[in-house]
Design a protein around this motif. Structure first.
Motif, short mmCIF file in Angstrom:
data_model
loop_
_atom_site.label_atom_id
_atom_site.label_comp_id
_atom_site.label_asym_id
_atom_site.label_seq_id
_atom_site.Cartn_x
_atom_site.Cartn_y
_atom_site.Cartn_z
N ASP A 1 -5.05 10.39 -28.03
CA ASP A 1 -4.63 9.67 -26.84
C ASP A 1 -5.35 10.25 -25.63
O ASP A 1 -5.78 9.54 -24.75
CB ASP A 1 -3.12 9.82 -26.63
N TYR A 2 -5.41 11.59 -25.60
CA TYR A 2 -6.10 12.27 -24.51
C TYR A 2 -7.04 13.33 -25.10
O TYR A 2 -6.71 13.95 -26.11
CB TYR A 2 -5.11 12.97 -23.57
N VAL A 3 -8.17 13.50 -24.45
CA VAL A 3 -9.13 14.50 -24.89
C VAL A 3 -9.47 15.40 -23.71
O VAL A 3 -9.69 14.92 -22.60
CB VAL A 3 -10.44 13.84 -25.40
N ALA A 4 -9.46 16.71 -23.97
CA ALA A 4 -9.94 17.64 -22.95
C ALA A 4 -11.30 18.14 -23.42
O ALA A 4 -11.43 18.58 -24.56
CB ALA A 4 -8.97 18.80 -22.79
N VAL A 5 -12.30 18.04 -22.57
CA VAL A 5 -13.62 18.55 -22.95
C VAL A 5 -13.74 19.97 -22.41
O VAL A 5 -13.53 20.21 -21.22
CB VAL A 5 -14.75 17.67 -22.40
N MET A 6 -14.03 20.90 -23.31
CA MET A 6 -14.05 22.31 -22.92
C MET A 6 -15.48 22.83 -23.00
O MET A 6 -16.23 22.48 -23.91
CB MET A 6 -13.15 23.09 -23.88
N HIS A 7 -15.84 23.64 -22.02
CA HIS A 7 -17.19 24.18 -21.98
C HIS A 7 -17.14 25.54 -21.30
O HIS A 7 -16.58 25.65 -20.22
CB HIS A 7 -18.10 23.22 -21.20
N ASN A 8 -17.70 26.56 -21.94
CA ASN A 8 -17.69 27.92 -21.40
C ASN A 8 -16.32 28.38 -20.92
O ASN A 8 -16.18 28.96 -19.86
CB ASN A 8 -18.68 28.03 -20.24
N GLY A 9 -15.29 28.08 -21.72
CA GLY A 9 -13.95 28.57 -21.40
C GLY A 9 -13.20 27.76 -20.38
O GLY A 9 -12.07 28.09 -20.04
N LYS A 10 -13.83 26.70 -19.85
CA LYS A 10 -13.15 25.89 -18.83
C LYS A 10 -12.99 24.46 -19.31
O LYS A 10 -13.79 23.98 -20.11
CB LYS A 10 -13.99 25.86 -17.55
N PHE A 11 -11.97 23.78 -18.80
CA PHE A 11 -11.84 22.35 -19.07
C PHE A 11 -12.71 21.59 -18.09
O PHE A 11 -12.60 21.76 -16.88
CB PHE A 11 -10.38 21.91 -18.91
N GLU A 12 -13.60 20.76 -18.61
CA GLU A 12 -14.47 19.98 -17.73
C GLU A 12 -13.77 18.71 -17.29
O GLU A 12 -13.91 18.27 -16.16
CB GLU A 12 -15.77 19.62 -18.46
N GLN A 13 -13.04 18.09 -18.20
CA GLN A 13 -12.39 16.83 -17.90
C GLN A 13 -11.29 16.58 -18.92
O GLN A 13 -11.47 16.82 -20.11
CB GLN A 13 -13.43 15.69 -17.95
N ILE A 14 -10.12 16.14 -18.45
CA ILE A 14 -9.06 15.72 -19.36
C ILE A 14 -8.85 14.24 -19.11
O ILE A 14 -8.54 13.83 -18.00
CB ILE A 14 -7.74 16.46 -19.10
N ASP A 15 -9.05 13.42 -20.14
CA ASP A 15 -8.98 11.98 -19.92
C ASP A 15 -8.79 11.24 -21.24
O ASP A 15 -8.81 11.84 -22.31
CB ASP A 15 -10.28 11.51 -19.23
N THR A 16 -8.62 9.93 -21.14
CA THR A 16 -8.57 9.13 -22.35
C THR A 16 -9.98 9.06 -22.92
O THR A 16 -10.96 9.22 -22.18
CB THR A 16 -8.10 7.69 -22.04
N PRO A 17 -10.12 8.81 -24.24
CA PRO A 17 -11.46 8.74 -24.83
C PRO A 17 -12.33 7.70 -24.12
O PRO A 17 -13.51 7.95 -23.88
CB PRO A 17 -11.18 8.32 -26.27
N GLN A 18 -11.74 6.57 -23.74
CA GLN A 18 -12.52 5.52 -23.07
C GLN A 18 -13.10 6.02 -21.75
O GLN A 18 -14.28 5.81 -21.47
CB GLN A 18 -11.63 4.29 -22.77
N ASN A 19 -12.27 6.69 -20.96
CA ASN A 19 -12.76 7.18 -19.68
C ASN A 19 -13.80 8.28 -19.83
O ASN A 19 -14.74 8.35 -19.04
CB ASN A 19 -11.60 7.72 -18.83
N LEU A 20 -13.61 9.13 -20.85
CA LEU A 20 -14.60 10.19 -21.07
C LEU A 20 -15.96 9.58 -21.33
O LEU A 20 -16.98 10.07 -20.88
CB LEU A 20 -14.21 11.04 -22.29
#
Lengths: 363, 289
Positions: A203-222
């Motif tokens: 339902d929601y995906v958080a994209v993580m990079h170098n220990g930080k969340f870049e974006q938390i959003d629905t797959p469509q918005n990502l």
């Protein structure tokens, strides 16, 4: 909706190395939440902190509003499905599933009833006397899920459990997991480096990079509205042009790319002329040989270098005329483009609404 | 051509095997056969050597003999158990707790005492424990005691010495078996609500059973056949079965009786191990891997 899991400013430092850097998020009850990131981005550390196997250096983790810091894993209402499942080889399927219930001191009859009920719901009824090594990969997967679900955890954590399966089974398990989660309604927190797994199930995906969340959003918005260059590059395929803003007018801009083309594109915020930018464009945003009458298209010519046939996901690999950059163009398999051969010169068009533009990173 | 190579190969094999075969047959097989034959011969009333099983019957008729064996076997089992209880945390610490780069040096530290002979190590213990020894000296100096006590020549001291001597043979198989235990199994059990004890009894020990059994067999056999440690640390009261055999050969000069005891020791200890394997549901082939 109730918040099942909440993390506030969670940080984990391993001697000089910050694995998880000030991460905050909330997961609502009954959601399928994924954390997507390349290997080494700190997602497993984050998951282990939620499970209690690692203590955070700083920050709070709450489950249904209760602070979990300092509470050992055997006392937390979360269960973790390990990457390699960690089924107990010294026990049979039934004993594996009953393990957690026995630790809680539940009665023999109750355990028996619950074990057979959960085996039913993962389609493994009658498997309780089987040995672990007699099961196939997909069956082991389901035993691992059943072993956790039988304890009715508030949150089920999954650490790339599909990683070890072959492609066909993985595709199948993706759908099965999604269906299972919808059926039982437990909150799932799933970590993976495979964007397709994250997009299909969550339902929601958080994209993580170098220990930080870049974006938390629905797959469509990502996919459609990435907020950072990393997300634009990591989620789905993207073509990248680096270039300079030539003209800017409110939320539209003209970009001169380093290979000499000039494109018009929309931008999220006003950018000054002369600024170095990266322009991202999805392969499927490009139309091959667009009608002459369509206006408002960026048009340019490319030379086909290679046809990458992959069924519905087929692409053309091409070079713009007079340039060496490689771009990927979606090739719809409706037989309309069967005439295209290697070294053909074709015209490509794309709508200025499809482009995504980010200021170039200084690094 | 083919048969020629085969012939050559056979000669080569024979050439290299000869020393081993000579060693085995002349120094082990033949003496054993001789002892075995000897164990079935004894003097009759007329003083002539005849075939009989008197030597074996003596073992069962004289309580001192079989009681000594029962005592030796019980203590050996006890030693194997104590060794296991001490070795398991050590092996667990080395394989699961310490950082991998220290594992080698810690194992080396365990090996270090075994670079000197058993005799020297036992005398080391004797210097520590005897009436005028180091421990008594310090306890007296500290005023904890007024009179020195004799710590040597007790059963408990003997068991201490035997456990110390056989530690390594338990730690090494346990390290190798715990090394193969996936950490995530322990974490999974912890995550599913298990506490320390249920992890130990449900996950670690079942996984380590082959190593525990093989370590126990080695420790049991070595302890049962040990002569030096019981004799030096247990003194005259130690009543170890190997001393009975020694006495028959050296003191009574009754080689026939001594060899009968030797074979009884071999047979009975094998029996104990067989029972142990049956009880732990292990097979010898799995354990010796």
């Amino acid at each position: 909706m109730d918040i099942d899991l909440s993390a506030q400013n969670v940080t984990k430092v391993f001697e000089e190395f910050t694995a998880v850097d000030n991460v905050s998020f909330e997961v609502e009850n009954g959601r399928f939440f994924s954390i997507l990131g390349p290997s080494g981005c700190g997602k497993t550390t984050l998951l282990r902190m939620i499970a209690g196997l690692t203590e955070p250096t700083k920050g709070r983790i709450e489950i249904r509003g209760e602070n979990m810091i300092g509470i050992s894993p055997n006392k937390r209402p979360v269960n973790l499905i390990f990457q390699h499942l960690a089924l107990f080889p010294m026990m049979d399927v039934g004993e594996n599933i009953a393990f957690g219930l026995q630790r809680r001191g539940e009665g023999r009859e109750t355990i028996k009833r619950k074990v057979s009920a959960i085996l039913d719901s993962v389609d493994l009824s009658g498997f309780d006397k089987k040995k672990i090594e007699q099961l196939s990969g997909g069956q082991q997967q389901r035993v691992a899920i059943a072993r956790c679900l039988v304890l009715e955890p508030t949150v089920l954590l999954l650490d790339e459990p599909l990683g070890a399966l072959d492609l066909k089974l993985r595709e199948q398990m993706k759908v099965e997991l999604k269906k299972l989660q919808a059926k039982i309604g437990t909150t799932f927190v799933y970590i993976t480096h495979d964007q397709s797994e994250a997009m299909v199930m969550s339902d929601y995906v958080a994209v993580m990079h170098n220990g930080k969340f870049e974006q938390i959003d629905t797959p469509q918005n990502l996919y459609n509205k990435p907020q950072t260059p990393f997300v634009a590059q990591f989620v789905g395929d993207n073509n990248i042009w680096s270039g300079k803003i030539r003209k800017a007018e409110g939320l539209s801009a003209e970009i001169e790319t380093d290979d000499g083309s000039v494109f018009k594109t929309k931008v999220d915020k006003a950018l000054k002329p002369g600024l170095e930018v990266n322009l991202f464009l999805r392969p499927e945003a490009m139309v091959i040989e667009p009608d002459k009458c369509i206006e408002d298209l960026n048009r340019f010519e490319v030379i086909v270098k290679s046809i990458l046939f992959d069924g519905a996901n087929s692409r053309l690999l091409a070079n713009p005329v007079n340039a060496n950059t490689e771009i990927l163009i979606a090739l719809p398999q409706n037989r309309q483009y069967d005439y295209i051969q290697i070294n053909d010169k074709i015209e490509i068009g794309w709508n200025k609404k499809s482009g995504i533009c980010f200021k170039k990173n200084e690094d | 051509m083919k048969t020629e190579i085969k012939k050559q190969f056979r000669w080569g094999l024979l050439f290299f095997l000869t020393p081993v075969l000579l060693w085995l047959i002349l120094l082990i097989v033949l003496p054993q056969i001789d002892l075995f034959v000897m164990s079935f011969r004894s003097e009759n009333d007329a003083g002539e050597m005849v075939w009989s099983i008197t030597n074996y019957l003596n073992f069962f008729h004289e309580p001192i003999y079989w009681l000594t064996f029962v005592r030796t076997a019980t203590y050996s089992i006890l030693v194997a158990f104590f060794t296991f209880v001490i070795a398991l945390p050590v092996a667990f610490y080395i394989t699961k707790v310490v950082k991998p780069r220290f594992q080698g040096s810690l194992t080396l530290l365990l090996l270090l005492p075994f670079w000197v002979s058993e005799m020297v190590r036992v005398y080391g213990w004797m210097i520590l424990l005897r009436e005028s020894g180091v421990i008594n000296h310090f306890l007296l100096k500290l005023g904890l005691m007024t009179e020195p006590i004799e710590m040597l020549y007790r059963d408990s001291t003997m068991i201490l010495g035997l456990v110390y001597t056989s530690m390594l043979f338990m730690v090494v198989p346990l390290i190798s078996v715990l090394d193969s235990l996936d950490d995530s199994l322990i974490e999974a059990a912890y995550d599913l609500g298990a506490n320390m004890w249920s992890i130990l009894f449900k996950i670690i020990i079942p996984h380590a059973t082959p190593g525990i059994v093989s370590g126990s067999i080695v420790v049991f056999m070595l302890t049962l056949g040990n002569y030096l440690t019981p004799n030096l640390m247990g003194g005259k009261n130690s009543l170890w079965f190997t001393e009975q055999i020694y006495n028959q050969f050296i003191a009574s000069f009754n080689w026939n009786q001594g060899s009968a005891f030797g074979f009884l020791l071999l047979f009975l200890s094998s029996l104990v191990i067989w029972i142990g394997l049956k009880l732990s549901r292990q097979t010898l082939s799995k354990v010796v891997q």
